[in-house]
Structures are given as C-alpha cells and as structure tokens.
Motif scaffolding. Sequence first.
Motif, PDB file in Angstrom:
ATOM      1  N   GLY A 199       0.818  -1.205   0.000  1.00 16.02           N
ATOM      2  CA  GLY A 199       0.000   0.000   0.000  1.00 16.02           C
ATOM      3  C   GLY A 199       0.852   1.256   0.000  1.00 16.02           C
ATOM      4  O   GLY A 199       0.537   2.248  -0.662  1.00 16.02           O
ATOM      5  N   ARG A 200       1.949   1.216   0.724  1.00 15.89           N
ATOM      6  CA  ARG A 200       2.872   2.356   0.783  1.00 15.89           C
ATOM      7  C   ARG A 200       3.402   2.692  -0.609  1.00 15.89           C
ATOM      8  O   ARG A 200       3.470   3.850  -0.998  1.00 15.89           O
ATOM      9  CB  ARG A 200       4.018   2.019   1.736  1.00 15.89           C
ATOM     10  N   ALA A 201       3.743   1.668  -1.393  1.00 13.64           N
ATOM     11  CA  ALA A 201       4.256   1.889  -2.748  1.00 13.64           C
ATOM     12  C   ALA A 201       3.170   2.447  -3.665  1.00 13.64           C
ATOM     13  O   ALA A 201       3.442   3.320  -4.502  1.00 13.64           O
ATOM     14  CB  ALA A 201       4.819   0.588  -3.312  1.00 13.64           C
ATOM     15  N   ARG A 212       3.490   6.084  -5.463  1.00  6.32           N
ATOM     16  CA  ARG A 212       3.356   6.206  -6.919  1.00  6.32           C
ATOM     17  C   ARG A 212       2.214   7.158  -7.268  1.00  6.32           C
ATOM     18  O   ARG A 212       2.305   7.941  -8.218  1.00  6.32           O
ATOM     19  CB  ARG A 212       3.138   4.834  -7.543  1.00  6.32           C
ATOM     20  N   SER A 213       1.144   7.106  -6.506  1.00  3.10           N
ATOM     21  CA  SER A 213       0.007   8.002  -6.744  1.00  3.10           C
ATOM     22  C   SER A 213       0.435   9.460  -6.606  1.00  3.10           C
ATOM     23  O   SER A 213       0.105  10.290  -7.457  1.00  3.10           O
ATOM     24  CB  SER A 213      -1.132   7.697  -5.769  1.00  3.10           C
ATOM     25  N   ARG A 225       3.147  14.897 -11.410  1.00 10.61           N
ATOM     26  CA  ARG A 225       3.527  14.937 -12.818  1.00 10.61           C
ATOM     27  C   ARG A 225       2.663  15.925 -13.602  1.00 10.61           C
ATOM     28  O   ARG A 225       3.134  16.583 -14.516  1.00 10.61           O
ATOM     29  CB  ARG A 225       3.300  13.536 -13.411  1.00 10.61           C
ATOM     30  N   SER A 226       1.392  15.980 -13.261  1.00 13.37           N
ATOM     31  CA  SER A 226       0.451  16.791 -14.037  1.00 13.37           C
ATOM     32  C   SER A 226       0.499  18.271 -13.687  1.00 13.37           C
ATOM     33  O   SER A 226       0.166  19.105 -14.525  1.00 13.37           O
ATOM     34  CB  SER A 226      -0.972  16.266 -13.885  1.00 13.37           C
ATOM     35  N   ALA A 227       0.879  18.573 -12.463  1.00 12.74           N
ATOM     36  CA  ALA A 227       0.954  19.984 -12.045  1.00 12.74           C
ATOM     37  C   ALA A 227       1.708  20.032 -10.715  1.00 12.74           C
ATOM     38  O   ALA A 227       1.714  19.051  -9.966  1.00 12.74           O
ATOM     39  CB  ALA A 227      -0.439  20.587 -11.887  1.00 12.74           C
ATOM     40  N   GLY A 277      -7.382  12.377 -11.756  1.00  7.52           N
ATOM     41  CA  GLY A 277      -6.675  12.895 -12.918  1.00  7.52           C
ATOM     42  C   GLY A 277      -5.500  12.029 -13.334  1.00  7.52           C
ATOM     43  O   GLY A 277      -5.058  12.093 -14.485  1.00  7.52           O
ATOM     44  N   ILE A 278      -4.986  11.202 -12.413  1.00  6.73           N
ATOM     45  CA  ILE A 278      -3.918  10.263 -12.777  1.00  6.73           C
ATOM     46  C   ILE A 278      -4.345   9.475 -14.011  1.00  6.73           C
ATOM     47  O   ILE A 278      -3.547   9.226 -14.904  1.00  6.73           O
ATOM     48  CB  ILE A 278      -3.597   9.307 -11.608  1.00  6.73           C
TER      49      ILE A 278
END
Length: 173
Positions: free
Chosen positions: A76-78, A82-83, A89-91, A151-152
Amino acid sequence: MPAAAQTGTDTAAASARPAELLEALPQGKLLGGGRLRVFGFQVYDARLWAGPGFRVENFATQALALELSYLRAFEGRAIAERSISEMRRSAPVSDELADQWLAALRKVLPDVKKGDRIMGVHKPGTGAAFWLNGKPIGEIRDAAFAQRFFGIWLAPGTSEPGLRNSLVAGAGS
C-alpha cells in the motif's frame, strides 16, 4: 515509463456491476476499461464507471468510480507513493500538500495481492471514498486531492493516454 493499455470490457464478466457501486454510484454504467502494463509487466485491469452524460473533459465535476483489479502484489505504501508521483507529474504540488496527501493515502490504501480489487469513488466537491474487495476502507475528504487523484487516469496529461482512451471509450464526446 513505457506501458501499453488494452481494452478488456467485451465480456459479460467485465460488465458485471460490483456491489459497492450500487451503494456509491447507483446510476453508474461501465464506460470502458483496459490493462496497465509497465515494461511488459501486467499491473492491473482498470474499469471506469460513471452516470449518464459523463464527459471526460469535465471529470473533476462529476461522480465516477474507478476500479482497479490487481494482477500482482503491491505494498500500500508503494501504491500511495506512486500516486503522489503521478499527481505531481500533471501539475506542481507543494511538499507540504504532497506530504498531507501521502499520509492520507497511506492510511487508506492497503497492501494488495493478485486478485484484489480497489474501487475509488470521486465525490465532486467533497473528496474520494475507497473500497477493497467490496468493503469500505476509508475516505479522503479533500476535493482538490480527489480531482488530482482521478486525474492520474483521466486528465489530458496522464502518463497513460492509451489507458485513458480505453477507460472513456463509452463516454460522450
């Protein structure tokens, strides 16, 4: 990061409505789905559920459910880390806000094994609710978080445009 999406919603099993969807998004219909592969590894199958009139360009203002069926085990931590990386990445996201969101995700997201299914439901203006294998596991009551989180997969600048296209295949243009 190289990856490829493939559609996976053409079977009766793929269109079966999860029980938690009836509670969280009763008007939800399957719009599309696909598989995330990263460097040849199968990560998860994703399905997008939304109500009538869903428009991807307005996803941040609409109720929707994103279902991820994991094809391998992850901590879950990973998943949380990553989330946050994908959201940034997007903003830009300040370090302070990223830390708050990471802490919230770590409280909600469990370790998953192959076959586990997480569903996230976007509640516009409120936040997001999460289920694991049909059982509620928590909420993050932060509308800005929810918009960036979903948005991911749905924002125009997603790192996985092929998967995005597969997810929204059944939506109006």
